[in-house]
Design a protein around this motif. Structure first.
Motif, PDB file in Angstrom:
ATOM      1  N   VAL A 135      84.397  12.719 147.774  1.00 54.09           N
ATOM      2  CA  VAL A 135      84.504  11.836 148.932  1.00 54.09           C
ATOM      3  C   VAL A 135      85.313  12.513 150.030  1.00 54.09           C
ATOM      4  O   VAL A 135      84.975  12.425 151.222  1.00 54.09           O
ATOM      5  CB  VAL A 135      85.140  10.498 148.517  1.00 54.09           C
TER       6      VAL A 135
ATOM      7  N   GLU B 228      84.145  13.308 153.855  1.00 49.43           N
ATOM      8  CA  GLU B 228      84.832  12.865 155.072  1.00 49.43           C
ATOM      9  C   GLU B 228      85.108  14.032 156.013  1.00 49.43           C
ATOM     10  O   GLU B 228      85.077  13.875 157.233  1.00 49.43           O
ATOM     11  CB  GLU B 228      86.124  12.143 154.696  1.00 49.43           C
TER      12      GLU B 228
ATOM     13  N   ASN C 283      81.179  10.092 142.617  1.00 46.39           N
ATOM     14  CA  ASN C 283      82.620  10.201 142.365  1.00 46.39           C
ATOM     15  C   ASN C 283      83.105   9.064 141.471  1.00 46.39           C
ATOM     16  O   ASN C 283      83.971   9.260 140.611  1.00 46.39           O
ATOM     17  CB  ASN C 283      83.394  10.212 143.678  1.00 46.39           C
TER      18      ASN C 283
ATOM     19  N   ARG D 281      79.862   8.802 147.073  1.00 44.54           N
ATOM     20  CA  ARG D 281      80.835   7.822 146.570  1.00 44.54           C
ATOM     21  C   ARG D 281      80.461   7.346 145.161  1.00 44.54           C
ATOM     22  O   ARG D 281      81.325   7.237 144.280  1.00 44.54           O
ATOM     23  CB  ARG D 281      80.917   6.620 147.510  1.00 44.54           C
TER      24      ARG D 281
END
Length: 356
Positions: free
Chosen positions: A105, A109, A341, A338
């Motif tokens: 993640v 980002e 993860n 996401r």
């Protein structure tokens, strides 16, 4: 004559050399491959023989100085995807990024932060969004003949001795990062709802590395729809690739070639009366005496959209040159990250590999 997009491929392995070159050559009026880069000089030699007149590089910085390129395809190893995409964006190129778009993640980002500086210049290769069977099944679901869809099963089964870097955790390997981005992307599109919960299990069955080669993930949407997906290199008798269950019928697609359907006739009205708590008659059986009107058929996979596995490059061209809308967004791709993860968090025996 079309205005071709001039492309450089960064990473000349099984994806860059073995897939991207052939896929772009399907659209010779839309793409021209002008350069390739790989740290292995022998791969550069193979590339040069396959793409006559192209330039080759073993140094990434020199590759990014080639101003004849308009777009860079990122096809290096998974842990390098974020870093190489950011470098190519900062160098001024359009970027077509292989999956997984990020391993973490946090890496995603970083990618999002850079992409904001260069709007409309980063594109994600979730190419199986264009698979013909996926597209056709989405059309059938949207038609309403299966009624309210409450559960979907997705499977990609095989039995193989995986012994390359894709079987090693520290290289970003494992089925979760290999097939996972494709099928999780399918699952999220089938879910048609924000994810409410994730359940998962990872196993190593037959691969020679330390990464998982069998995974099961169950996603439940806020709309209460469930998608059960399974990817395995340890199943010798495969299950159907798709199964869709609705309150008026079901479909099964065993091999991405044909779709088997059984659904209630559109004119059949479902019963509305309540169940009787009394003693049932002896001659009614366990299903009562209510007749059902079924339609049964098997159809070929032929989506009205005409999409297939290779369509993504044509759709990408339409986006860049004709300002068509590209359906795969960064938000969608990062939702896949996401989910992966969260699956890793639930299965600590198979830890995350960091993005470089």
């Amino acid at each position: 004559m079309k205005n071709k997009i001039k492309v450089g491929i960064w990473g000349l392995g099984r994806a860059g050399y073995g897939m991207h070159i052939g896929e772009m050559k399907r659209y010779p009026d839309e793409y021209e491959i002008v350069a390739g880069c790989d740290i292995d000089s022998s791969r550069c030699g193979l590339f040069a023989s396959k793409v006559p007149g192209s330039r080759t590089y073993t140094d990434g910085e020199k590759f990014l100085q080639d101003r004849d390129m308009e777009m860079v395809v990122i096809a290096v190893r998974s842990p390098d995807h974020v870093d190489y995409a950011i470098r190519a964006l900062n160098a001024g190129f359009l970027v077509f990024l292989e999956k997984p778009v990020a391993l973490t993640v946090a890496g995603g980002e970083r990618l999002r932060e850079t992409a904001r500086k260069f709007p409309g210049r980063l594109f994600l290769r979730h190419n199986r969004r264009y698979e013909a069977a996926f597209a056709h099944i989405r059309e059938i679901m949207a038609s309403g003949i299966l009624g309210n869809i409450y559960e979907i099963k997705l499977c990609r089964h095989d039995f193989q001795v995986r012994d390359d870097w894709q079987a090693i955790v520290d290289c970003g390997g494992g089925q979760l990062n290999n097939w996972g981005p494709h099928i999780i992307d399918h699952a999220l599109n089938f879910l048609d709802s924000p994810v409410e919960s994730v359940w998962s299990d990872l196993k190593r069955v037959f691969a020679r590395g330390d990464a998982e080669d069998h995974l099961k993930i169950v996603l439940r949407g806020e709309n209460r729809r469930v998608v059960d997906l399974e990817i395995s290199g340890g199943v010798s008798i495969p299950s159907p690739v798709y199964a869709v269950y609705g309150d008026r019928g079901s479909l099964v697609c065993a091999n991405e070639q044909d779709i088997q359907l059984k659904y209630l006739h559109p004119e059949y009205a479902a019963p509305t009366h309540a169940a009787d708590p009394g003693t049932p008659p002896l001659d009614g059986g366990f299903q009562g005496k209510i007749p059902l009107r079924w339609i049964r058929k098997t159809i070929m996979v032929e989506p009205e959209s005409g999409h297939n596995f290779y369509s993504i490059y044509h759709e990408l061209y339409r986006t860049i040159r004709e300002k068509a809308e590209f359906p795969i967004t960064l938000d969608q791709a990062l939702e896949v990250v996401r989910i992966t993860n969260e699956v890793k968090r639930q299965n600590p025996d198979f830890p995350l590999c960091a993005d470089n």
